[in-house]
Design a protein around this motif. Structure first.
Motif, short mmCIF file in Angstrom:
data_model
loop_
_atom_site.label_atom_id
_atom_site.label_comp_id
_atom_site.label_asym_id
_atom_site.label_seq_id
_atom_site.Cartn_x
_atom_site.Cartn_y
_atom_site.Cartn_z
N SER A 1 0.84 -1.19 0.00
CA SER A 1 0.00 0.00 0.00
C SER A 1 0.87 1.24 0.00
CB SER A 1 -0.93 0.01 1.23
OG SER A 1 -1.67 1.21 1.27
N GLU A 2 0.89 1.95 -1.12
CA GLU A 2 1.70 3.16 -1.20
C GLU A 2 1.12 4.30 -0.38
OE1 GLU A 2 -0.55 2.80 -5.22
OE2 GLU A 2 0.65 1.50 -3.94
N LEU A 3 -0.16 4.20 0.01
CA LEU A 3 -0.77 5.25 0.82
C LEU A 3 -0.61 5.00 2.31
CD1 LEU A 3 -4.07 5.95 -1.15
CD2 LEU A 3 -1.92 7.21 -1.20
N SER A 4 0.08 3.93 2.67
CA SER A 4 0.27 3.60 4.07
C SER A 4 1.75 3.69 4.44
CB SER A 4 -0.23 2.17 4.35
OG SER A 4 0.13 1.78 5.66
N THR A 5 2.03 4.11 5.67
CA THR A 5 3.39 4.10 6.18
C THR A 5 3.68 2.82 6.95
OG1 THR A 5 2.72 5.26 8.19
CG2 THR A 5 3.45 6.61 6.35
N GLN A 6 2.73 1.91 7.00
CA GLN A 6 2.94 0.67 7.72
C GLN A 6 3.68 -0.34 6.85
OE1 GLN A 6 0.27 -0.44 10.76
NE2 GLN A 6 -1.39 0.83 9.97
N TYR A 7 4.37 -1.26 7.49
CA TYR A 7 5.20 -2.22 6.77
C TYR A 7 5.27 -3.52 7.56
CZ TYR A 7 8.45 -0.19 10.17
OH TYR A 7 9.02 0.27 11.32
N ALA A 8 5.50 -4.60 6.83
CA ALA A 8 5.64 -5.92 7.44
C ALA A 8 7.08 -6.38 7.24
CB ALA A 8 4.67 -6.92 6.79
N VAL A 9 7.64 -7.03 8.25
CA VAL A 9 9.04 -7.44 8.22
C VAL A 9 9.16 -8.94 8.44
CG1 VAL A 9 11.32 -7.13 9.26
CG2 VAL A 9 9.77 -5.18 9.06
N ARG A 10 9.72 -9.63 7.46
CA ARG A 10 10.05 -11.05 7.56
C ARG A 10 8.90 -11.89 8.10
NH1 ARG A 10 16.41 -10.67 9.60
NH2 ARG A 10 17.21 -9.90 7.62
N GLY A 11 7.74 -11.72 7.48
CA GLY A 11 6.59 -12.55 7.81
C GLY A 11 5.73 -12.03 8.93
N GLY A 12 6.15 -10.96 9.60
CA GLY A 12 5.33 -10.39 10.66
C GLY A 12 4.27 -9.48 10.09
N ASN A 13 3.42 -8.94 10.97
CA ASN A 13 2.41 -7.99 10.50
C ASN A 13 2.74 -6.58 10.99
OD1 ASN A 13 1.35 -7.55 13.15
ND2 ASN A 13 -0.03 -9.30 12.95
N TYR A 14 1.83 -5.64 10.72
CA TYR A 14 2.09 -4.22 11.01
C TYR A 14 2.22 -3.94 12.51
CZ TYR A 14 0.28 -3.89 6.25
OH TYR A 14 0.06 -4.06 4.90
N ASP A 15 1.66 -4.81 13.36
CA ASP A 15 1.69 -4.58 14.80
C ASP A 15 2.94 -5.15 15.47
OD1 ASP A 15 -0.72 -3.29 14.76
OD2 ASP A 15 -1.90 -5.07 15.23
N GLU A 16 3.85 -5.72 14.70
CA GLU A 16 5.00 -6.40 15.28
C GLU A 16 6.29 -5.60 15.17
OE1 GLU A 16 5.33 -10.37 13.76
OE2 GLU A 16 3.23 -10.85 14.18
N ASN A 17 6.18 -4.29 14.91
CA ASN A 17 7.36 -3.46 14.72
C ASN A 17 7.49 -2.42 15.82
OD1 ASN A 17 7.82 -4.71 12.10
ND2 ASN A 17 6.11 -3.47 11.38
N LEU A 18 8.67 -2.33 16.42
CA LEU A 18 8.95 -1.30 17.41
C LEU A 18 9.43 -0.04 16.73
CD1 LEU A 18 10.89 -3.49 19.98
CD2 LEU A 18 8.83 -2.19 20.53
N VAL A 19 8.97 1.12 17.21
CA VAL A 19 9.42 2.41 16.70
C VAL A 19 9.80 3.29 17.89
CG1 VAL A 19 8.86 4.45 15.34
CG2 VAL A 19 7.92 2.22 14.68
N TYR A 20 11.04 3.79 17.88
CA TYR A 20 11.52 4.68 18.93
C TYR A 20 11.97 6.00 18.32
CZ TYR A 20 11.89 0.54 21.95
OH TYR A 20 11.63 -0.59 22.67
N VAL A 21 11.70 7.09 19.03
CA VAL A 21 12.26 8.40 18.70
C VAL A 21 12.96 8.90 19.96
CG1 VAL A 21 11.79 10.78 18.06
CG2 VAL A 21 10.54 8.93 16.94
#
Length: 821
Positions: free
Chosen positions: A152-172
C-alpha cells in the motif's frame, strides 16, 4: 520502605559523584576554508573521541586540571591539534578551521563497527528527504530494504520477515511511539509520526535485535532527532501539501529547540483511483523537540506531538475490470452515503540524562500518549457483476453485457475509541573495564475505552443473505417462504473498558575483545515482561514472559573486510489491546504472548569497486512461532481471533548491495526470499497473510554529467503477490488465491539551484540558502495496477464467490519546492 530508602541513597550517591567529578567540556563548530561546516571530523583525546555532526558541531568531555592535546582529523582535510588545560566543569568553546589537503581523494563512507556487529542498517537523513514516494519519509525507504514489505503506497505501515504491522517497534530518542488503533486503510492513516526535517540518525534492525529493545517479534526502527546548534529553517511545498521547520539554539548552547509543522492533502492520489468520489482527506501535525543542558553532566529534553487526521469520504461509482482475455468480467458499483472519520492524537515525553561519571550514565523517561478516534459511516452499494463486452466494434464496449449477479450491501459503523497510555522508565549504562552493562525498568498503564457498533447487510437478487456461521433456516425463495429472523450478514457490537498494567525490564552485557588475531564482540541479555488485563466484568490472569537474547560477531584478521554475525533468542509479544479484541468485538483478557525462536546468520562485506566504497550484507534467518494469534488483513486493518490457536514459521534470505554506483551518491539493490506459513488447530500449514515470497528493491541516485545541478532519484519495488484473503466468516483453508504481483516505480527529478554555491561571490542571493531546489515527481511511473485486497461478490446462480481486486493509485505527477536556510 527499606528498599525505597536504599534506592534514594544510591541515587544521591551518583548525584554527589557527579558534583565532584573532575571533568570539563570542549565544544564548538568546525569550519573549512570557505567557512562551511565540516561533518564527520574525528575529535579525540587518547581513547576518548567524538565526531562533528552535519552542522560541524562537536562536544567532547575531557579531564580537568591537566594539560592535554586534542586532535581534529578528517579524511579530506589537514589535521589540527590544540593544547589546553581546563578547570573542573568548565565549558570551553573552540572553533577550528581545517584546510584542504593537497591530494585529491574520493568520497569515503565510514561504517560504524557497532552497527555492523549489531546487524543494524543506517539510513542517511538526506536520502529520506530526496527519494520520491507516495508517502515520502523513513518508511518509504524501509520498503526498499530486503525483508520489508508493503503493498500500500498510501500507508506508512510495513511488514518485516513474515510479521504484521503490529510487530514493529518504533523509537524516537529512545521513546516508544504509537499508532492510532482504528485505522482501516492507508487512505485514512495520514502522516507518519516521524518528521523527516527533524531527523539526525535512523537505525533499523530486521531481526535478532538486543534485549534493550522492547517486546515485539519483528523489527526495530530507532530514530534520533537532532539537537540544533544554530538558527536554521526549511520549507517544502508541493501539490500534496507542505512542511515548515524552524530550529534555534542559545548562544551558550544550553538551550536548543526544533519545531516542525506538516500538512498533507491526499486528493491527488485518491482522484487517481478507480472509485470516483467526493473526497478530500487532510492530515496535519505539529511536533517539537526541546533540549536543555544546565551543565556538562545533565541534559533535559521534551518531545511533543499533536496530530489530526480527517477523512471525509463520499464514494460515487466504481468499475473494476478483471478476469482473463477469454473470460473478461467486470464489477460495476453505484454508491450512496458517506464516511466521516477523525483521529486526534496527543503525545508528550520528558527525558533527562545524568552523566554521573565517565563510566556511568543514568536516564529517566516519562511519556504519555492520548488518542481520540471516531469511525462513522453509512454506505450503500448497488452492484452488478457479469461478463464484459470486449468487442471493439460494439456499441457496448467496456460495459457489462451478461449479468451474473445483481445485489446491494449496506455498511454501517459508529465506532469510538479513547485511549490513554502512560510510561515511566529508568535506564542505566555502565562501563566496567572492557565490559558494558545496560539495564532498564519500565512501567506502562494503558486505559482504553472502546465502543464498537458495526454491521453489514447483503442483499442478493432481492433476498437478504444470512451469515454462514449462524444456524438459520435455508433460504430458497421464491420456491418456499422464509420464516426465519432477518439478521445482518455481519454484526459486531461491544462496549469495552479495558486497563492493562505492565512491568518490563532488561539487563544486558556487551564486550569487545580478541580471539587470537581476530576481533570479536559478545552480547547477552534477557528481558522480562509482566502484565495483567482488567476492566468492567473482566479480570485477566497475571502473566510473565522471559526473553533471553544473544549476539556474537567476529571480524577475521583477513585482507578482506568482513564481519560474521550470529544472533537470536527467544522473543515474546505480549498482547496489545488490538490483539485482545476478537472478531466479535469482545476482549479476551487471557490471550497469551506470541512467542518466536529467532535465529539470524549474517555476513557484512565492505570493499572497494571503481575506487569507491561498497558494502554487501547477506542474512539468512529462521523463526519458529508458537501461541500465534491469527488474524485477517483487510488493507491495513488487522482483526485478530484473540486466541492462541496456531503455530507458524518464517524462513528466508536477504541481500543488499549499497555504495557509490555514481560518484558522490549512495544507491542500493535489495533482494529477499521469504516463506511464512501457519498451522491453525493442527489442520495443516497454509500461507500467512504476509507470505510475500520474492522481493526486489532498487534505490538509485544519479545526476546529469553536463548539468550537475539536475539530479535523478529512482525508487523501484517488486513484490510477488500476497494471499488474497477470504470472505468474512469463511474458512481460510478454502481461499488460498493470491493477489497479482506488486510493481511500482517512483522517479524524481530535481534541479538544485545552490549546487556549487561556494563558488558564487559573497552577496549573491543564493548564498542565503543551504539548499534551494525545484523537483518533478512521477509516482507509479509505468502505471501498474496494484491490488491491496479483494472485494468478495457472490454469483447467485453458481453460488461461487469471486475475489475482485481493489486497485491502488495510478500514475500521478507532483511538483515540489524545497528551501533550507
Amino acid at each position: 520502605m527499606k528498599t525505597k530508602n536504599n534506592l534514594f541513597a544510591v541515587l544521591f550517591f551518583f548525584i554527589g559523584l557527579a558534583a565532584f567529578a573532575q571533568t570539563a567540556r570542549i565544544k564548538g563548530v568546525i569550519l573549512d576554508e570557505n567557512n562551511q561546516p565540516v561533518e564527520d571530523v574525528d575529535v579525540s583525546y587518547k581513547n576518548t573521541s567524538t565526531t562533528s555532526n552535519e552542522n560541524g558541531f562537536y562536544i567532547l568531555t575531557v579531564p580537568a586540571n591537566q594539560k592535554i592535546t586534542i586532535v581534529f582529523s578528517h579524511l579530506a582535510n589537514k589535521s589540527s591539534s590544540l593544547d589546553i588545560e581546563l578547570k573542573p566543569n568548565e565549558d570551553f568553546e573552540f572553533n577550528p578551521v581545517l584546510s584542504k589537503k593537497v591530494e585529491m581523494i574520493g568520497t569515503v563512507e565510514i561504517y560504524d563497527n557497532r552497527k555492523r556487529v549489531e546487524g543494524i542498517t543506517n539510513i542517511a537523513p538526506r536520502d529520506i528527504k530526496l527519494i520520491p514516494g507516495a508517502n515520502a519519509g523513513v518508511e518509504n525507504l524501509l520498503k526498499t530494504l530486503p525483508g520489508v514489505n508493503s503493498n500500500s503506497e498510501l500507508s506508512t505501515q510495513y511488514a518485516v520477515r513474515g510479521g504484521n504491522y503490529d510487530e514493529n517497534l518504533v523509537y524516537v530518542n529512545e521513546i516508544e511511539v504509537y499508532r492510532p488503533f482504528l485505522i482501516r486503510s492507508g487512505q485514512q492513516e495520514g502522516l507518519s509520526f516521524t518528521n523527516t526535517d527533524m531527523i539526525q540518525n535512523v537505525d533499523f534492525s530486521a531481526g535478532g535485535f538486543q534485549a534493550k529493545y522492547g517486546d515485539k517479534l519483528s523489527s526495530v526502527l530507532d530514530i534520533t532527532y537532532r539537537r540544533p546548534k544554530s538558527f536554521g529553517a526549511s520549507l517544502e511545498a508541493s501539490f500534496l501539501g507542505g512542511s515548515l521547520m524552524v530550529e534555534t539554539a542559545s548562544k551558550n548552547q544550553k538551550w536548543a529547540a526544533i519545531t516542525g509543522v506538516r500538512y498533507r492533502d491526499n486528493s491527488l492520489f485518491v482522484n487517481s483511483q478507480e472509485t470516483e468520489t467526493n473526497f478530500r482527506p487532510t492530515f496535519a501535525d505539529v511536533q517539537t523537540y526541546v533540549t536543555y543542558n544546565p551543565n556538562n553532566k545533565w541534559e533535559w529534553s521534551f518531545l511533543g506531538n499533536i496530530s489530526q487526521n480527517k477523512y471525509n469520504y463520499e464514494p460515487l461509482t466504481r468499475q473494476t475490470n478483471f478476469g482473463t482475455i477469454d473470460d473478461p468480467k467486470a464489477l460495476l458499483v453505484f454508491y450512496q452515503g458517506q464516511e466521516k472519520d477523525q483521529y486526534d492524537t496527543y503525545f508528550g515525553a520528558l527525558k533527562t540524562t545524568l552523566k554521573a561519571s565517565e563510566d556511568f550514565t543514568l536516564k529517566f523517561i516519562a511519556s504519555a500518549y492520548h488518542t481520540q478516534e471516531q469511525e462513522y459511516f453509512d454506505i450503500k452499494a448497488d452492484y452488478s457483476f457479469g461478463e464484459l463486452d470486449t468487442n471493439i466494434g460494439s456499441g457496448n464496449l467496456g460495459n457489462i453485457v451478461y449479468t451474473q449477479e445483481i445485489g446491494s450491501q449496506l455498511n454501517h459503523a459508529r465506532n469510538d475509541l479513547d485511549a490513554l497510555i502512560v510510561n515511566a522508565e529508568v535506564k542505566g549504562f555502565h562501563n566496567i573495564n572492557e565490559n558494558k552493562i545496560e539495564w532498564g525498568f519500565k512501567y506502562t498503564r494503558e486505559d482504553i475505552r472502546d465502543r464498537i457498533v458495526e454491521w453489514e447487510v447483503i442483499d442478493s437478487a432481492g433476498f437478504s443473505l444470512n451469515p454462514p456461521i449462524i444456524d438459520l433456516p435455508i433460504r430458497d425463495q421464491p420456491y418456499n417462504p422464509y420464516t426465519g429472523p432477518l439478521v445482518p450478514y455481519q454484526n459486531v457490537r461491544a462496549l469495552n473498558y479495558t486497563k492493562i498494567d505492565r512491568l518490563s525490564g532488561y539487563v544486558q552485557w556487551s564486550k569487545k575483545s580478541m580471539l587470537g588475531s581476530h576481533d570479536v564482540w559478545y552480547n547477552f541479555g534477557v528481558r522480562a515482561h509482566n502484565w495483567q488485563v482488567s476492566g468492567d466484568d473482566i479480570d485477566g490472569k497475571n502473566q510473565t514472559t522471559f526473553s533471553p537474547r544473544a549476539q556474537f560477531a567476529i571480524k577475521p584478521d583477513w585482507e578482506s573486510d568482513m564481519v560474521f554475525r550470529l544472533s537470536g533468542g527467544l522473543y515474546h509479544q505480549p498482547p496489545f489491546y488490538r490483539e485482545l479484541r476478537g472478531a466479535d468485538g469482545l476482549v479476551n483478557p487471557d490471550v497469551k504472548a506470541q512467542q518466536s525462536i529467532h535465529v539470524v546468520l549474517s555476513n557484512d562485506y565492505s570493499f572497494k569497486m571503481w575506487e569507491r566504497p561498497f558494502k554487501l550484507v547477506t542474512e539468512a534467518y529462521y523463526k519458529s512461532m508458537s501461541d500465534v494469534n491469527t488474524y485477517t488483513l483487510d488493507n491495513v486493518r488487522i482483526r485478530y481471533s484473540a486466541n492462541n490457536d496456531a503455530k507458524a514459521y518464517a524462513t528466508g534470505f536477504d541481500a543488499r548491495l549499497n555504495g557509490e554506483f555514481v560518484p558522490g551518491t549512495e544507491s542500493w539493490f535489495s533482494f529477499g526470499y521469504m516463506k511464512t506459513e501457519e498451522n491453525i488447530n493442527d489442520r495443516g500449514y497454509i500461507a500467512r497473510p504476509t507470505d510475500q515470497r520474492l522481493k526486489f528493491g532498487i534505490l538509485f541516485q544519479d545526476y546529469v554529467k553536463n548539468i550537475p545541478n539536475l539530479k535523478l532519484y529512482l525508487n523501484l519495488v517488486y513484490n510477488t503477490g500476497l494471499p488474497g484473503g477470504s470472505p468474512s466468516y469463511a474458512d481460510p483453508y478454502v481461499y488460498q488465491s493470491r493477489l497479482r504481483d506488486y510493481r511500482r516505480a517512483d522517479v524524481g527529478f530535481s534541479y538544485v539551484f545552490t549546487e556549487k554555491n561556494e563558488t558564487r561571490p559573497d552577496g549573491h542571493w543564493l548564498k542565503k540558502f543551504k539548499d534551494l531546489s525545484l523537483g518533478l515527481e512521477i509516482f507509479n511511473l509505468f502505471n501498474n495496477q496494484n491490488a491491496i485486497t479483494n472485494t468478495w461478490v457472490r454469483d447467485v446462480y453458481t453460488k461461487v464467490q469471486y475475489g475482485i481486486p481493489n486497485y491502488m493509485t495510478t500514475r500521478v505527477f507532483n511538483i515540489k519546492l524545497t528551501a533550507r536556510l
